[in-house]
Design a protein around this motif. Structure first.
Motif, PDB file in Angstrom:
ATOM      1  N   ASN A 438       0.830  -1.213   0.000  1.00  0.00           N
ATOM      2  CA  ASN A 438       0.000   0.000   0.000  1.00  0.00           C
ATOM      3  C   ASN A 438       0.864   1.263   0.000  1.00  0.00           C
ATOM      4  OD1 ASN A 438      -2.449  -1.308  -0.088  1.00  0.00           O
ATOM      5  ND2 ASN A 438      -2.749  -1.279   2.124  1.00  0.00           N
ATOM      6  N   GLU A 439       1.934   1.257   0.789  1.00  0.00           N
ATOM      7  CA  GLU A 439       2.822   2.416   0.839  1.00  0.00           C
ATOM      8  C   GLU A 439       3.367   2.754  -0.548  1.00  0.00           C
ATOM      9  OE1 GLU A 439       5.992   2.039   3.612  1.00  0.00           O
ATOM     10  OE2 GLU A 439       4.713   2.228   5.375  1.00  0.00           O
ATOM     11  N   VAL A 440       3.869   1.722  -1.225  1.00  0.00           N
ATOM     12  CA  VAL A 440       4.458   1.948  -2.555  1.00  0.00           C
ATOM     13  C   VAL A 440       3.375   2.343  -3.546  1.00  0.00           C
ATOM     14  CG1 VAL A 440       5.769   0.890  -4.434  1.00  0.00           C
ATOM     15  CG2 VAL A 440       6.308   0.324  -2.062  1.00  0.00           C
ATOM     16  N   PHE A 441       2.226   1.652  -3.468  1.00  0.00           N
ATOM     17  CA  PHE A 441       1.145   1.906  -4.419  1.00  0.00           C
ATOM     18  C   PHE A 441       0.645   3.347  -4.313  1.00  0.00           C
ATOM     19  CE2 PHE A 441      -3.408   2.165  -5.297  1.00  0.00           C
ATOM     20  CZ  PHE A 441      -3.456   1.711  -6.598  1.00  0.00           C
ATOM     21  N   TYR A 442       0.368   3.805  -3.085  1.00  0.00           N
ATOM     22  CA  TYR A 442      -0.178   5.148  -2.922  1.00  0.00           C
ATOM     23  C   TYR A 442       0.864   6.225  -3.201  1.00  0.00           C
ATOM     24  CZ  TYR A 442      -4.441   3.141  -1.021  1.00  0.00           C
ATOM     25  OH  TYR A 442      -5.614   2.451  -0.876  1.00  0.00           O
ATOM     26  N   ALA A 443       2.145   5.876  -3.027  1.00  0.00           N
ATOM     27  CA  ALA A 443       3.191   6.824  -3.411  1.00  0.00           C
ATOM     28  C   ALA A 443       3.211   7.016  -4.921  1.00  0.00           C
ATOM     29  CB  ALA A 443       4.549   6.342  -2.925  1.00  0.00           C
ATOM     30  N   GLY A 450      -6.676   7.139   0.155  1.00  0.00           N
ATOM     31  CA  GLY A 450      -7.878   7.385   0.937  1.00  0.00           C
ATOM     32  C   GLY A 450      -9.103   6.645   0.450  1.00  0.00           C
ATOM     33  N   ARG A 451      -8.979   5.878  -0.619  1.00  0.00           N
ATOM     34  CA  ARG A 451     -10.144   5.106  -1.063  1.00  0.00           C
ATOM     35  C   ARG A 451      -9.747   3.653  -1.303  1.00  0.00           C
ATOM     36  NH1 ARG A 451     -11.353   3.626  -6.253  1.00  0.00           N
ATOM     37  NH2 ARG A 451      -9.915   4.204  -7.927  1.00  0.00           N
ATOM     38  N   GLN A 452     -10.727   2.776  -1.149  1.00  0.00           N
ATOM     39  CA  GLN A 452     -10.507   1.345  -1.333  1.00  0.00           C
ATOM     40  C   GLN A 452     -10.800   0.975  -2.777  1.00  0.00           C
ATOM     41  OE1 GLN A 452      -9.653  -0.700   1.375  1.00  0.00           O
ATOM     42  NE2 GLN A 452      -9.237  -2.314  -0.083  1.00  0.00           N
ATOM     43  N   LEU A 453      -9.892   0.198  -3.386  1.00  0.00           N
ATOM     44  CA  LEU A 453     -10.146  -0.254  -4.750  1.00  0.00           C
ATOM     45  C   LEU A 453     -11.296  -1.248  -4.747  1.00  0.00           C
ATOM     46  CD1 LEU A 453      -6.505  -0.795  -6.103  1.00  0.00           C
ATOM     47  CD2 LEU A 453      -7.967   1.216  -6.314  1.00  0.00           C
ATOM     48  N   ASP A 454     -12.251  -1.031  -5.620  1.00  0.00           N
ATOM     49  CA  ASP A 454     -13.419  -1.909  -5.703  1.00  0.00           C
ATOM     50  C   ASP A 454     -13.021  -3.179  -6.441  1.00  0.00           C
ATOM     51  OD1 ASP A 454     -15.813  -3.184  -6.152  1.00  0.00           O
ATOM     52  OD2 ASP A 454     -16.909  -1.351  -6.571  1.00  0.00           O
ATOM     53  N   PRO A 455     -13.132  -4.364  -5.790  1.00  0.00           N
ATOM     54  CA  PRO A 455     -12.707  -5.603  -6.448  1.00  0.00           C
ATOM     55  C   PRO A 455     -13.576  -5.988  -7.638  1.00  0.00           C
ATOM     56  CG  PRO A 455     -13.783  -6.075  -4.358  1.00  0.00           C
ATOM     57  CD  PRO A 455     -13.620  -4.587  -4.437  1.00  0.00           C
ATOM     58  N   ASN A 456     -14.746  -5.346  -7.791  1.00  0.00           N
ATOM     59  CA  ASN A 456     -15.653  -5.705  -8.882  1.00  0.00           C
ATOM     60  C   ASN A 456     -15.794  -4.618  -9.939  1.00  0.00           C
ATOM     61  OD1 ASN A 456     -16.383  -8.220  -7.618  1.00  0.00           O
ATOM     62  ND2 ASN A 456     -17.640  -7.040  -6.194  1.00  0.00           N
ATOM     63  N   ALA A 461      -9.701  -2.000 -12.484  1.00  0.00           N
ATOM     64  CA  ALA A 461      -8.894  -3.170 -12.848  1.00  0.00           C
ATOM     65  C   ALA A 461      -7.426  -2.816 -13.078  1.00  0.00           C
ATOM     66  CB  ALA A 461      -9.491  -3.866 -14.069  1.00  0.00           C
ATOM     67  N   PRO A 462      -7.076  -1.743 -13.844  1.00  0.00           N
ATOM     68  CA  PRO A 462      -5.650  -1.417 -14.035  1.00  0.00           C
ATOM     69  C   PRO A 462      -4.930  -1.117 -12.713  1.00  0.00           C
ATOM     70  CG  PRO A 462      -7.015  -0.234 -15.628  1.00  0.00           C
ATOM     71  CD  PRO A 462      -7.947  -0.837 -14.627  1.00  0.00           C
ATOM     72  N   LEU A 463      -5.620  -0.438 -11.800  1.00  0.00           N
ATOM     73  CA  LEU A 463      -5.006  -0.130 -10.513  1.00  0.00           C
ATOM     74  C   LEU A 463      -4.820  -1.394  -9.677  1.00  0.00           C
ATOM     75  CD1 LEU A 463      -6.903   3.160  -9.561  1.00  0.00           C
ATOM     76  CD2 LEU A 463      -4.536   2.939 -10.330  1.00  0.00           C
ATOM     77  N   ARG A 464      -5.806  -2.292  -9.749  1.00  0.00           N
ATOM     78  CA  ARG A 464      -5.670  -3.552  -8.999  1.00  0.00           C
ATOM     79  C   ARG A 464      -4.511  -4.374  -9.555  1.00  0.00           C
ATOM     80  NH1 ARG A 464     -11.366  -3.794  -9.790  1.00  0.00           N
ATOM     81  NH2 ARG A 464     -11.076  -5.517 -11.259  1.00  0.00           N
ATOM     82  N   GLN A 465      -4.376  -4.397 -10.879  1.00  0.00           N
ATOM     83  CA  GLN A 465      -3.264  -5.123 -11.490  1.00  0.00           C
ATOM     84  C   GLN A 465      -1.932  -4.513 -11.070  1.00  0.00           C
ATOM     85  OE1 GLN A 465      -3.332  -7.856 -13.149  1.00  0.00           O
ATOM     86  NE2 GLN A 465      -5.422  -8.117 -13.888  1.00  0.00           N
ATOM     87  N   ARG A 466      -1.869  -3.185 -10.995  1.00  0.00           N
ATOM     88  CA  ARG A 466      -0.626  -2.528 -10.588  1.00  0.00           C
ATOM     89  C   ARG A 466      -0.305  -2.853  -9.139  1.00  0.00           C
ATOM     90  NH1 ARG A 466       4.089  -2.171 -10.977  1.00  0.00           N
ATOM     91  NH2 ARG A 466       5.161  -0.385 -10.084  1.00  0.00           N
TER      92      ARG A 466
END
Length: 556
Positions: A438-443, A450-456, A461-466
Motif C-alpha cells: 500500500n505504501e508503494v502503491f499510494y506513493a 484514501g479510497r478502497q479499490l473496488d474488487p468488482n 482493474a488497471p489499478l488492482r493489477q498494478r
C-alpha cells in the motif's frame, strides 16, 4: 415511603419461577439438559428438541420481576410484539431464533425464547486458557476475529438492530470450523426491559442495557448507536491482546484509555482502535464497514462454502467421471473434456527427414561441381578430390531452436491468491506486506489515496493489477535478500529498542560493521530506496530485518 418500597421488593413477584430441573419437558418438545445461566429476566437452558432427533438448542425464559397478574400479562404481550424484530435476522454467524412460545411452569404461564445452540467456547473461556499458559491473543488472531465479526455487525446494523452487549463472553468460536458467532443479544434484554419499564410504577430514567467496562458512555445514559457496538468490540480486542480487564486499561479520572504501554501493535491497528474508542460517538468510525476498510481485512475473510459433490448428467462421449466436484469457493470445475481417438490413416511411404534431404542435396551438388571442374581442365589429386567431396558432403545441421513455452496468463484472482500464498510461505505477516505494498502503491498513485479499490469495478482493474504487480516485485526483492526465518517473522515489530540492544552487546567497531553491511545489502536488493528517508516506513522494518541477520553473524 422507603419502608413501603422495601416491603414491595421482598414480595414474590408473579412472574418468578424456580429453576427447571434436568429432563423436564416443555410443551412436549424441549427436554431441559442443564441451566446455562441466569439474568434479571429469567434463566437460560441448554435443551434438546425431541421432535428433531434431540437436536440441541437454547431456551431463554422471560420471567420479569413485575407486580400483579395484569401487569405480567401486558408485559408478555409487549415482549411478544416487540421481539418480532429478532426473527428477521438470518445470518450464518447469528444463532437462529426459532420461536417464541408460552409454557405452563408450576402453574404460571411463562414465555420462552428458543434459538440455535452453538457448540464451542466463548472468547472469555479461550482467553482464560491462554492466560493459564502465560499467553495472550496475538495481533493476527485479533485481526482474524475482527474480519469475522465486523461483517456480522454490518448485517445486524443494516437490519436496524444494535447488539448492545458485545464482550468476550458474548462471542463464541464454533468447535467445528472456528467461525465466530454473536450470542446473547443485549437487544433481547432491551425488548424485555422496555416491556417491563412501560408497566412498572417506577418509570423514571431511560433503559440502561450495557456491559460494565465494555459499553461506551452514551450507552450508560440509555442511548445506543451503531458505533456503540464498535466501541465495545474495540474494548474486547484490547482485553484479548493484553489479558487485562477493561477497568485496568481505563483511567476513569481522565476518561481516557491507557493501554499502549501494555501491548505493542502495528501502527494501523493502533490507530483504528484509538478511533473506535473515541469518547464522542461522532469521533468514531460511523460503521462496521468503515472499520473493515481501515484495517484492510479482505484477505482474512475465509470462504464458507464446503466441498460437495453433485451428480452430473451422463455424457454420451466419455465415461471418465459422472461426478462434478464443487471447489471450496463454490464454483463448479469444468467437466472433463472428451478426446476423440485419431482417425485411421492409410499407410504412406516414409518421406526423408529435413537432414536427409539436405544430405542428398549436398552430395548431388558436390558431384556436379567436381564434374564441372574436371571438364574445365582443373587437375585434382586424389587427396584434393577427397577433401572436396568431404567438405561438400558434410551437411550443415541446422541450429536447433528451442520452442517457446507458451505462457499461461493468470487471472487477477489467481495472481492475488498466489501472492498471499507466497508471503505466507515466507512467514511474513499479512498486515505487514499488505501495508508495505500500500505504501508503494499510494506513493505512485497519490490520487487513489484514501479510497478502497473496488474488487468488482472494471474501471479499477488497471489499478488492482498494478497493486498486485508491486506486491510481486517486493516479493521478489524479499526472496533475493534471503532473510532468515526469524528476521521475516519479526517484520512489522522491530523498533529502536532492537537497535539499542545490538549496540549494548557489540563493540563500536562491530556496530560500524553491522551498519555498513546492512546498508550495503539493503541498497543492493532495494536500490529504488537509495537516498530516500525510510524512517517510520515499512522499508525501515526490512532494514532492521537485514541488520538483525548481520547482528546474528557477529555473535560468537
Amino acid at each position: 415511603m422507603l419502608k413501603r418500597f422495601a416491603i414491595a421488593q421482598n414480595r414474590s413477584p408473579v412472574g418468578f419461577n424456580a429453576a427447571l430441573s434436568a429432563n423436564s419437558i416443555l410443551e412436549n418438545r424441549y427436554r431441559i439438559v442443564r441451566e446455562l445461566g441466569a439474568g434479571g429476566f429469567g434463566r437460560t437452558y441448554l435443551a434438546e428438541d425431541i421432535t428433531r432427533f434431540d437436536e440441541q438448542c437454547v431456551v431463554k425464559e422471560f420471567a420479569p420481576q413485575v407486580q400483579g397478574v395484569q401487569a405480567l400479562s401486558k408485559a408478555k404481550e409487549l415482549f411478544r410484539r416487540e421481539a418480532g424484530v429478532l426473527y428477521r435476522l438470518q445470518h450464518p454467524q447469528i444463532p437462529r431464533f426459532r420461536e417464541l412460545m408460552q409454557a405452563n411452569v408450576q402453574g404460571h404461564p411463562t414465555l420462552f425464547l428458543v434459538q440455535d445452540y452453538i457448540p464451542g467456547q466463548t472468547y472469555s473461556q479461550l482467553l482464560k486458557a491462554r492466560l493459564a499458559q502465560g499467553e495472550r491473543f496475538k495481533e493476527l488472531e485479533v485481526r482474524q476475529l475482527l474480519a469475522q465479526v465486523l461483517p456480522t455487525l454490518e448485517y445486524l446494523h443494516g437490519e436496524g438492530t444494535i447488539h448492545r452487549d458485545l464482550s468476550p463472553d458474548n462471542l463464541i468460536r464454533r468447535e467445528s470450523d472456528g467461525l465466530t458467532f454473536l450470542i446473547d443479544f443485549g437487544a433481547v434484554k432491551q425488548v424485555a426491559n422496555t416491556a417491563v419499564r412501560r408497566l412498572t410504577p417506577l418509570k423514571a430514567g431511560p433503559t440502561q442495557i450495557h456491559k460494565p467496562g465494555y459499553s461506551p458512555p452514551e450507552q450508560k445514559q440509555g442511548q445506543a448507536y451503531e458505533n456503540s457496538d464498535l466501541y465495545a468490540l474495540a474494548v474486547t480486542a484490547l482485553v484479548l491482546l493484553t489479558g487485562e480487564h477493561p477497568q485496568a486499561l481505563y483511567d476513569s479520572y481522565t476518561a481516557t484509555w491507557r493501554w499502549q504501554n501494555r501491548v505493542s501493535l502495528s501502527p494501523n491497528l493502533t490507530q483504528v482502535l484509538v478511533k473506535m474508542l473515541a469518547h464522542q460517538p461522532s469521533d468514531r468510525y460511523p460503521s462496521a464497514r468503515a472499520v473493515f476498510d481501515a484495517l484492510n481485512l479482505y484477505h482474512l475473510v475465509a470462504p464458507q462454502a464446503a466441498s460437495v459433490s453433485v451428480q452430473a448428467a451422463p455424457s454420451p462421449v466419455t465415461q471418465v467421471s459422472q461426478v462434478a466436484t464443487v471447489n471450496v469457493v463454490g464454483r463448479p470445475l469444468p467437466p472433463p473434456i472428451a478426446i476423440a481417438p485419431p482417425a485411421p490413416q492409410s499407410p504412406v511411404q516414409a518421406s526423408p527427414s529435413p537432414i536427409q534431404r539436405q544430405m542428398l542435396g549436398v552430395l548431388s551438388g558436390s558431384f556436379k561441381l567436381v564434374w564441372v571442374l574436371l571438364r574445365g581442365g582443373i587437375k585434382l589429386g586424389l587427396f584434393g578430390l577427397f577433401l572436396l567431396l568431404i567438405g561438400f558432403a558434410v551437411p550443415r545441421i541446422p541450429r536447433f531452436v528451442k520452442p517457446a513455452i507458451p505462457t499461461i496468463e493468470l487471472s487477477e484472482e489467481q495472481r492475488r491468491d498466489r501472492l498471499h500464498e507466497s508471503y505466507a510461505q515466507l512467514e511474513v505477516a499479512g498486515e505487514f506486506w499488505i501495508g508495505l505494498v500500500n505504501e508503494v502503491f499510494y506513493a505512485q498513485h497519490p490520487q487513489s489515496r484514501g479510497r478502497q479499490l473496488d474488487p468488482n469495478a472494471p474501471e479499477d482493474a488497471p489499478l488492482r493489477q498494478r497493486w498486485i504487480g508491486i506486491g510481486e516485485e517486493i516479493l521478489n526483492q524479499v526472496q533475493r535478500a534471503q532473510l532468515s526465518v526469524q528476521a521475516r517473522e519479526q517484520l512489522g515489530r522491530y523498533s529502536a529498542r532492537d537497535y539499542d540492544g545490538w549496540q549494548a552487546v557489540l563493540s563500536e567497531g562491530e556496530m560500524q560493521k553491522l551498519n555498513e553491511r546492512a546498508n550495503e545489502r539493503f541498497e543492493r536488493f532495494f536500490p529504488e530506496q537509495q537516498g530516500k528517508a525510510i524512517a517510520q516506513t515499512r522499508f525501515e522494518q526490512i532494514w532492521y530485518a537485514i541488520a538483525a541477520d548481520e547482528f546474528a553473524k557477529l555473535q560468537p
